[in-house]
Motif scaffolding. Structure first.
Motif, PDB file in Angstrom:
ATOM      1  N   LEU A 121      81.149 -11.983   8.287  1.00  0.00           N
ATOM      2  CA  LEU A 121      81.766 -11.781   9.596  1.00  0.00           C
ATOM      3  C   LEU A 121      82.654 -12.961   9.972  1.00  0.00           C
ATOM      4  CD1 LEU A 121      78.676 -10.388  11.562  1.00  0.00           C
ATOM      5  CD2 LEU A 121      80.402  -9.121  10.251  1.00  0.00           C
ATOM      6  N   ILE A 122      83.611 -12.705  10.835  1.00  0.00           N
ATOM      7  CA  ILE A 122      84.548 -13.738  11.291  1.00  0.00           C
ATOM      8  C   ILE A 122      84.192 -14.135  12.723  1.00  0.00           C
ATOM      9  CG2 ILE A 122      86.966 -14.294  11.765  1.00  0.00           C
ATOM     10  CD1 ILE A 122      87.719 -12.156   9.675  1.00  0.00           C
ATOM     11  N   VAL A 123      84.088 -15.444  12.961  1.00  0.00           N
ATOM     12  CA  VAL A 123      83.765 -15.969  14.285  1.00  0.00           C
ATOM     13  C   VAL A 123      84.952 -16.771  14.791  1.00  0.00           C
ATOM     14  CG1 VAL A 123      82.124 -17.281  15.656  1.00  0.00           C
ATOM     15  CG2 VAL A 123      81.385 -16.209  13.525  1.00  0.00           C
ATOM     16  N   VAL A 162      83.787 -10.582  14.660  1.00  0.00           N
ATOM     17  CA  VAL A 162      84.415  -9.337  14.231  1.00  0.00           C
ATOM     18  C   VAL A 162      84.137  -9.083  12.756  1.00  0.00           C
ATOM     19  CG1 VAL A 162      86.248  -9.501  15.954  1.00  0.00           C
ATOM     20  CG2 VAL A 162      86.603 -10.485  13.684  1.00  0.00           C
ATOM     21  N   MET A 163      84.374  -7.850  12.346  1.00  0.00           N
ATOM     22  CA  MET A 163      84.266  -7.480  10.941  1.00  0.00           C
ATOM     23  C   MET A 163      85.406  -8.123  10.155  1.00  0.00           C
ATOM     24  SD  MET A 163      81.577  -5.538  10.629  1.00  0.00           S
ATOM     25  CE  MET A 163      81.786  -4.513   9.151  1.00  0.00           C
ATOM     26  N   PRO A 164      85.316  -8.191   8.836  1.00  0.00           N
ATOM     27  CA  PRO A 164      86.357  -8.835   8.026  1.00  0.00           C
ATOM     28  C   PRO A 164      87.760  -8.280   8.266  1.00  0.00           C
ATOM     29  CG  PRO A 164      84.424  -8.443   6.691  1.00  0.00           C
ATOM     30  CD  PRO A 164      84.167  -7.764   8.010  1.00  0.00           C
ATOM     31  N   SER A 165      87.857  -7.009   8.619  1.00  0.00           N
ATOM     32  CA  SER A 165      89.169  -6.414   8.886  1.00  0.00           C
ATOM     33  C   SER A 165      89.779  -6.958  10.169  1.00  0.00           C
ATOM     34  CB  SER A 165      89.045  -4.892   9.000  1.00  0.00           C
ATOM     35  OG  SER A 165      88.257  -4.548  10.131  1.00  0.00           O
ATOM     36  N   ASP A 171      80.249  -8.552  18.226  1.00  0.00           N
ATOM     37  CA  ASP A 171      79.636  -9.119  19.432  1.00  0.00           C
ATOM     38  C   ASP A 171      80.669  -9.994  20.126  1.00  0.00           C
ATOM     39  OD1 ASP A 171      77.669  -9.480  21.278  1.00  0.00           O
ATOM     40  OD2 ASP A 171      76.521 -10.947  20.133  1.00  0.00           O
ATOM     41  N   VAL A 172      80.523 -10.164  21.435  1.00  0.00           N
ATOM     42  CA  VAL A 172      81.489 -10.953  22.199  1.00  0.00           C
ATOM     43  C   VAL A 172      80.784 -11.659  23.347  1.00  0.00           C
ATOM     44  CG1 VAL A 172      82.092  -8.998  23.694  1.00  0.00           C
ATOM     45  CG2 VAL A 172      83.714 -10.877  23.424  1.00  0.00           C
ATOM     46  N   VAL A 173      81.219 -12.873  23.630  1.00  0.00           N
ATOM     47  CA  VAL A 173      80.743 -13.650  24.769  1.00  0.00           C
ATOM     48  C   VAL A 173      81.957 -14.017  25.607  1.00  0.00           C
ATOM     49  CG1 VAL A 173      79.683 -15.813  25.517  1.00  0.00           C
ATOM     50  CG2 VAL A 173      78.761 -14.589  23.553  1.00  0.00           C
ATOM     51  N   VAL A 174      81.884 -13.784  26.913  1.00  0.00           N
ATOM     52  CA  VAL A 174      83.022 -14.034  27.793  1.00  0.00           C
ATOM     53  C   VAL A 174      82.594 -14.932  28.943  1.00  0.00           C
ATOM     54  CG1 VAL A 174      84.717 -12.984  29.343  1.00  0.00           C
ATOM     55  CG2 VAL A 174      84.059 -11.799  27.242  1.00  0.00           C
ATOM     56  N   GLN A 209      72.643 -13.469   7.610  1.00  0.00           N
ATOM     57  CA  GLN A 209      74.012 -13.034   7.883  1.00  0.00           C
ATOM     58  C   GLN A 209      75.020 -14.114   7.477  1.00  0.00           C
ATOM     59  OE1 GLN A 209      75.273  -9.970   9.257  1.00  0.00           O
ATOM     60  NE2 GLN A 209      77.052 -10.977   8.341  1.00  0.00           N
ATOM     61  N   ARG A 210      76.041 -13.710   6.722  1.00  0.00           N
ATOM     62  CA  ARG A 210      77.115 -14.618   6.317  1.00  0.00           C
ATOM     63  C   ARG A 210      78.261 -14.536   7.334  1.00  0.00           C
ATOM     64  NH1 ARG A 210      79.548 -12.699   1.948  1.00  0.00           N
ATOM     65  NH2 ARG A 210      78.588 -10.649   2.220  1.00  0.00           N
ATOM     66  N   PHE A 211      78.983 -15.648   7.487  1.00  0.00           N
ATOM     67  CA  PHE A 211      80.114 -15.657   8.410  1.00  0.00           C
ATOM     68  C   PHE A 211      81.128 -16.704   7.975  1.00  0.00           C
ATOM     69  CE2 PHE A 211      77.657 -19.180   9.874  1.00  0.00           C
ATOM     70  CZ  PHE A 211      78.574 -20.066  10.436  1.00  0.00           C
ATOM     71  N   GLN A 212      82.312 -16.621   8.522  1.00  0.00           N
ATOM     72  CA  GLN A 212      83.330 -17.636   8.307  1.00  0.00           C
ATOM     73  C   GLN A 212      83.987 -17.970   9.637  1.00  0.00           C
ATOM     74  OE1 GLN A 212      87.165 -16.321   6.561  1.00  0.00           O
ATOM     75  NE2 GLN A 212      86.107 -14.375   6.101  1.00  0.00           N
TER      76      GLN A 212
END
Length: 228
Positions: free
Chosen positions: A144-146, A181-184, A190-193, A216-219
């Motif tokens: 996932l992308i953060v 977000v997903m890789p695409s 998920d979102v924090v505002v 869970q993996r992320f970048q």
């Protein structure tokens, strides 16, 4: 497509004349917008009636200053922000209101709209534990992308609020938002505002990742390097 209009009556007029453009302007189509406004107004009325029933009033209801924007306009303001991410200063100029008022309206209506339109994949499945577990397991197959971004706000008058909302990175007062977000890059997981500007990106992420599996993996950028 960026839309910079002087006030919301222009936006309503534009949408009424060009309903097919609603998707490009707000991210939802015209029929969805009309349904959302009706449902949001009804939910707002129910919440307001409940709040009024709990109050002990000295001044009769309706005696205060009327809002500058109609409920429909406030909903449109919130959708414009979510779709185009302008600063609250620019948003205020567009709607003919102050920056702090635009900020307040957005965060008030975001809470209401999130009850009607789940803002993320996780929110859509949180009410069903079996679905949630299944989705969390599927997500581990992806990296996932953060990412985080900050929105400038007016300098708070309260000293404590000034300190909490001062961003050392931006050298001004801000609110922070973070999205997973997903890789695409298209599907929001998920979102924090509205976190305070002084809150570190890594802290927001560590709080967010508690809702994901430990595997869970992320970048992300260097702000998240400690958790790789």
């Amino acid at each position: 497509m960026e839309v910079y209009l002087k006030n919301m009556s222009q936006l309503r007029e534009y949408i009424e004349k060009h309903p097919s453009e609603t998707q490009r302007v707000l991210g939802i189509d015209y029929d969805q917008l009309m349904e959302l406004i009706i449902n949001a107004e009804n939910l707002y009325d129910r919440q307001k009636q409940h709040q009024e029933s709990q109050k002990i009033r000295i001044i009769k209801p309706g005696s205060g200053r009327p809002p500058k924007l109609t409920i429909a306009d406030q909903i449109l303001l919130t959708l414009v922000y979510l779709h185009h991410l302008p600063t609250f200063q620019i948003l205020g100029v567009q709607f003919g209101i102050g920056e702090s008022t635009a900020n307040y309206i957005f965060h008030r209506w975001l809470k209401i709209l999130r009850e009607l339109l789940p803002a993320s994949l996780l929110e859509q499945v949180k009410k069903n534990n079996s679905d949630l577990e299944w989705v969390l397991e599927i997500l581990t197959e992806f990296e996932l992308i953060v990412d985080s971004y900050e929105q400038p706000i007016e300098r708070p008058t309260d000293d404590r609020e000034q300190k909490n909302n001062y961003s050392g990175k931006q050298k001004r007062h801000t609110k922070k938002n973070q999205v997973i977000v997903m890789p695409s890059g298209k599907e929001i997981v998920d979102v924090v505002v509205g976190e305070t500007g002084a809150t570190a990106d890594i802290k927001i992420w560590r709080d967010q990742r508690l809702s994901l599996k430990s595997s869970q993996r992320f970048q992300g950028d260097k702000a998240y390097a400690l958790d790789h």
